[in-house]
Design a protein around this motif. Structure first.
Motif, PDB file in Angstrom:
ATOM      1  N   THR A  67      14.381  49.605  35.057  1.00  0.00           N
ATOM      2  CA  THR A  67      14.088  50.804  35.827  1.00  0.00           C
ATOM      3  C   THR A  67      12.729  50.590  36.466  1.00  0.00           C
ATOM      4  O   THR A  67      11.746  50.340  35.760  1.00  0.00           O
ATOM      5  CB  THR A  67      14.016  52.051  34.925  1.00  0.00           C
ATOM      6  OG1 THR A  67      15.250  52.189  34.234  1.00  0.00           O
ATOM      7  CG2 THR A  67      13.743  53.303  35.727  1.00  0.00           C
TER       8      THR A  67
ATOM      9  N   THR B 137      10.059  52.291  39.346  1.00  0.00           N
ATOM     10  CA  THR B 137       9.719  53.420  40.203  1.00  0.00           C
ATOM     11  C   THR B 137       8.573  52.993  41.109  1.00  0.00           C
ATOM     12  O   THR B 137       7.518  52.574  40.622  1.00  0.00           O
ATOM     13  CB  THR B 137       9.297  54.639  39.360  1.00  0.00           C
ATOM     14  OG1 THR B 137      10.349  54.930  38.437  1.00  0.00           O
ATOM     15  CG2 THR B 137       9.041  55.850  40.231  1.00  0.00           C
TER      16      THR B 137
ATOM     17  N   HIS C  13       5.809  53.792  44.091  1.00  0.00           N
ATOM     18  CA  HIS C  13       4.987  54.822  44.733  1.00  0.00           C
ATOM     19  C   HIS C  13       4.067  54.113  45.715  1.00  0.00           C
ATOM     20  O   HIS C  13       2.972  53.692  45.343  1.00  0.00           O
ATOM     21  CB  HIS C  13       4.156  55.599  43.708  1.00  0.00           C
ATOM     22  CG  HIS C  13       4.969  56.375  42.728  1.00  0.00           C
ATOM     23  ND1 HIS C  13       5.594  57.557  43.055  1.00  0.00           N
ATOM     24  CD2 HIS C  13       5.276  56.139  41.440  1.00  0.00           C
ATOM     25  CE1 HIS C  13       6.249  58.016  42.005  1.00  0.00           C
ATOM     26  NE2 HIS C  13       6.073  57.160  41.008  1.00  0.00           N
TER      27      HIS C  13
ATOM     28  N   ALA D 119       3.822  50.328  41.515  1.00  0.00           N
ATOM     29  CA  ALA D 119       5.118  50.551  40.879  1.00  0.00           C
ATOM     30  C   ALA D 119       4.958  50.453  39.370  1.00  0.00           C
ATOM     31  O   ALA D 119       4.017  49.830  38.866  1.00  0.00           O
ATOM     32  CB  ALA D 119       6.140  49.528  41.365  1.00  0.00           C
ATOM     33  N   ARG D 120       5.890  51.087  38.664  1.00  0.00           N
ATOM     34  CA  ARG D 120       5.928  51.011  37.197  1.00  0.00           C
ATOM     35  C   ARG D 120       7.338  50.629  36.810  1.00  0.00           C
ATOM     36  O   ARG D 120       8.311  51.164  37.332  1.00  0.00           O
ATOM     37  CB  ARG D 120       5.566  52.353  36.578  1.00  0.00           C
ATOM     38  CG  ARG D 120       5.656  52.344  35.064  1.00  0.00           C
ATOM     39  CD  ARG D 120       4.441  53.019  34.471  1.00  0.00           C
ATOM     40  NE  ARG D 120       4.510  53.048  33.019  1.00  0.00           N
ATOM     41  CZ  ARG D 120       3.834  52.220  32.247  1.00  0.00           C
ATOM     42  NH1 ARG D 120       3.050  51.324  32.775  1.00  0.00           N
ATOM     43  NH2 ARG D 120       3.918  52.300  30.944  1.00  0.00           N
TER      44      ARG D 120
END
Length: 69
Positions: A8, A10, A12, A16-17
């Motif tokens: 997963t 995410t 931004h 990102a993470r």
């Protein structure tokens, strides 16, 4: 050797993470143990390329014979 799955990520903007389920093959002398856990990391985009900012592996349980609790 590391095997990553169920990722997963995410994003931004330029950061990102990510979280990845993983298996790490750990060698102790001539014996190999498998360690299961979760990798987490932060990433940053510099000049259009993604780089690790930090990376961590948290064990779900220690490999057999280890002294870690």
């Amino acid at each position: 050797m590391h095997y990553l799955m169920n990722d997963t990520v995410t994003v931004h903007g330029d950061t990102a993470r990510g979280e990845f389920k993983g298996i790490a093959a750990i060698w102790a002398g001539t014996r190999r143990h498998l360690a299961f856990g979760v990798y987490t990391g932060d990433f940053v985009r510099l000049d259009g390329r993604w780089h690790f900012q930090n990376w961590q592996f948290d064990l779900a349980s220690p490999p057999p014979g280890s002294t870690e609790q």
